[in-house]
Design an enzyme around this catalytic site. Structure first.
Site, PDB file in Angstrom:
ATOM      1  N   ASP A  13       0.815  -1.220   0.000  1.00 18.71           N
ATOM      2  CA  ASP A  13       0.000   0.000   0.000  1.00 18.71           C
ATOM      3  C   ASP A  13       0.847   1.269   0.000  1.00 18.71           C
ATOM      4  O   ASP A  13       0.463   2.296   0.546  1.00 18.71           O
ATOM      5  CB  ASP A  13      -0.971   0.011   1.194  1.00 18.71           C
ATOM      6  CG  ASP A  13      -1.785  -1.269   1.238  1.00 18.71           C
ATOM      7  OD1 ASP A  13      -2.209  -1.706   0.156  1.00 18.71           O
ATOM      8  OD2 ASP A  13      -1.972  -1.829   2.327  1.00 18.71           O
ATOM      9  N   HIS A  43      -3.950  -2.643  -6.006  1.00 18.45           N
ATOM     10  CA  HIS A  43      -3.229  -1.474  -6.518  1.00 18.45           C
ATOM     11  C   HIS A  43      -4.248  -0.457  -7.022  1.00 18.45           C
ATOM     12  O   HIS A  43      -5.068  -0.768  -7.875  1.00 18.45           O
ATOM     13  CB  HIS A  43      -2.275  -1.863  -7.645  1.00 18.45           C
ATOM     14  CG  HIS A  43      -1.125  -2.684  -7.157  1.00 18.45           C
ATOM     15  ND1 HIS A  43      -0.102  -3.091  -7.975  1.00 18.45           N
ATOM     16  CD2 HIS A  43      -0.829  -3.157  -5.928  1.00 18.45           C
ATOM     17  CE1 HIS A  43       0.776  -3.784  -7.265  1.00 18.45           C
ATOM     18  NE2 HIS A  43       0.350  -3.846  -6.016  1.00 18.45           N
TER      19      HIS A  43
HETATM   20  P1  IMP Z   1      -1.664 -12.837   2.907  1.00 11.39           P
HETATM   21  O1  IMP Z   1      -0.679 -12.333   1.922  1.00 11.39           O
HETATM   22  O2  IMP Z   1      -3.103 -12.639   2.486  1.00 11.39           O
HETATM   23  O3  IMP Z   1      -1.368 -14.252   3.316  1.00 11.39           O
HETATM   24  O4  IMP Z   1      -1.521 -11.946   4.226  1.00 11.39           O
HETATM   25  C1  IMP Z   1      -0.335 -11.949   5.010  1.00 11.39           C
HETATM   26  C2  IMP Z   1      -0.017 -10.534   5.479  1.00 11.39           C
HETATM   27  O5  IMP Z   1       0.352  -9.724   4.374  1.00 11.39           O
HETATM   28  C3  IMP Z   1      -1.204  -9.803   6.136  1.00 11.39           C
HETATM   29  O6  IMP Z   1      -0.697  -8.941   7.125  1.00 11.39           O
HETATM   30  C4  IMP Z   1      -1.768  -8.982   4.974  1.00 11.39           C
HETATM   31  O7  IMP Z   1      -2.497  -7.849   5.449  1.00 11.39           O
HETATM   32  C5  IMP Z   1      -0.484  -8.584   4.275  1.00 11.39           C
HETATM   33  N1  IMP Z   1      -0.624  -8.265   2.846  1.00 11.39           N
HETATM   34  C6  IMP Z   1      -0.566  -9.123   1.806  1.00 11.39           C
HETATM   35  N2  IMP Z   1      -0.665  -8.473   0.644  1.00 11.39           N
HETATM   36  C7  IMP Z   1      -0.764  -7.168   0.939  1.00 11.39           C
HETATM   37  C8  IMP Z   1      -0.858  -5.999   0.130  1.00 11.39           C
HETATM   38  O8  IMP Z   1      -0.856  -6.013  -1.104  1.00 11.39           O
HETATM   39  N3  IMP Z   1      -0.949  -4.814   0.802  1.00 11.39           N
HETATM   40  C9  IMP Z   1      -0.935  -4.749   2.155  1.00 11.39           C
HETATM   41  N4  IMP Z   1      -0.825  -5.824   2.945  1.00 11.39           N
HETATM   42  C10 IMP Z   1      -0.750  -7.029   2.337  1.00 11.39           C
HETATM   43 MG    MG Z   2      -2.618  -2.167  -1.720  1.00 13.73          MG
END
Ligand code: IMP
Ligand code: MG
Length: 333
Positions: A13, A43
């Site tokens: 983000d 995105h």
């Molecule tokens: P997962 O990738 O859904 O398994 O989540 C694992 C961790 O990564 C969590 O804390 C999510 O909030 C974070 N996370 C995964 N992808 C993103 C992203 O694109 N932006 C922000 N946080 C992410």
């Molecule tokens: Mg994002």
């Protein structure tokens, strides 16, 4: 011919979508390939008065001449992808690698049932990557709905390099979420640094010219895990900063810029340039395209980042629109 990777320096983000949108309209890369974990990423790009929150389609769709690719390292949820194809109308120029692993409904259910401790996005990415490691995942080549888009992304990129076209790799997530370098176990299911982003689309380390590392002026984090420079929600509110995640709608935790983390992220990503985003929201001023128009404290902040991280800041985002961007690359290229 230039190969550029856009990567995130914090916890995702950072505003990579906006930066990729800007670069695709300004530099006209021939191909933009999306890398990173998969549809856990959201995105955001504002274009033509509309806001797009894209989880699979590269943000470069805003440039109608760009070929749009999804590399074999990135997970694909066919439902999410097809919905975005419809929303953006980019189907004719989209290519999905045959070897992308597929997120199944059961992966989403498992993620929602078990991801609570980490605070995952519940999009099935972790379980789908587990299936891939177990050699049990289904690949894009086996999904009939994806047939019109199937391609060989590494081969396409290398053919384009031979022809002299520029290539942009749109990374997702951020340094702190890396399975290898991040705040384990509060991380995503893969490394998120430039080396892996290159591998995701089939580029070798010697083929990459520029690594543009993106930082938000105030880092944010969704989900659980350490955040050394975090401030209270009340303090963030007083600063006028209240944000919610693109994918999950969860409220983002907010913090002060972490110079130590930025330095380490830059080191491990091999950053050659930095982008700073949302600087207008931290220092509260209207969008501008000129560095001279920044309030003096914002100018000092940019210089401080450059000095402490030791890498030039080349792009500064001063508003949500693609053109609300200060481009300091002139003369460098
Ligand atoms: P997962 O990738 O859904 O398994 O989540 C694992 C961790 O990564 C969590 O804390 C999510 O909030 C974070 N996370 C995964 N992808 C993103 C992203 O694109 N932006 C922000 N946080 C992410
Ligand atoms: Mg994002």
């Amino acid at each position: 011919m230039v190969v550029t990777i856009v990567a995130g320096g914090q916890w995702g983000d950072e505003g990579k979508g906006k930066i990729v949108g800007y670069l695709s309209l300004k530099d006209h890369p021939a191909v933009v390939a999306r890398a990173g974990v998969g549809p856990n990423a959201g995105h955001t790009v504002y274009f033509g008065g509309k806001r797009y929150g894209l989880r699979q389609v590269p943000c470069a769709f805003v440039n109608e001449k760009c070929r749009l690719l999804i590399g074999p390292g990135t997970l694909v949820d066919p439902q999410v992808l097809l919905k975005e194809v419809e929303e953006t109308g980019c189907g004719a120029r989209l290519g999905v690698d045959r070897n992308c692993a597929i997120i199944e409904q059961r992966h989403v259910e498992e993620d929602r049932a078990t991801g609570g401790k980490i605070g995952t996005t519940g999009t099935g990415c972790g379980p789908a990557n587990v299936a891939r490691v177990r050699r049990e995942a289904r690949l894009a080549s086996e999904v009939p709905e994806l047939r019109p888009f199937l391609t060989d992304v590494p081969l396409e990129l290398h053919r384009m390099m031979e022809k002299g076209g520029d290539i942009l790799v749109e990374g997702s997530q951020g340094f702190g979420l890396s399975l290898i370098h991040g705040t384990y176990p509060f991380v995503t299911s893969k490394d998120t640094t430039a080396s892996t982003l290159a591998a995701d689309v089939g580029l070798g380390p010697t083929e990459v010219d520029e690594v543009l590392l993106v930082f938000k002026a105030y880092p944010t984090r969704v989900g659980n895990g350490p955040f050394p420079t975090e401030i209270s929600q009340e303090e963030a509110e007083r600063m006028g900063i209240v944000e919610h995640g693109t994918v999950t709608g969860r409220r983002r935790r907010v913090g002060k810029f972490d110079f130590e983390m930025a330095k380490r992220a830059s080191m491990i990503n091999g950053a050659t340039q930095l982008a700073l985003t949302c600087i207008d929201r931290l220092f509260r001023f209207p969008p501008t395209r000129r560095f001279e128009n920044l309030p003096s404290e914002a100018q000092r902040f940019v210089r401080e980042v450059e000095e402490k991280v030791g890498v030039p800041v080349t792009l500064i985002s001063t508003g949500p629109d693609i053109w609300d961007t200060i481009d300091l690359r002139e003369g460098r290229r």
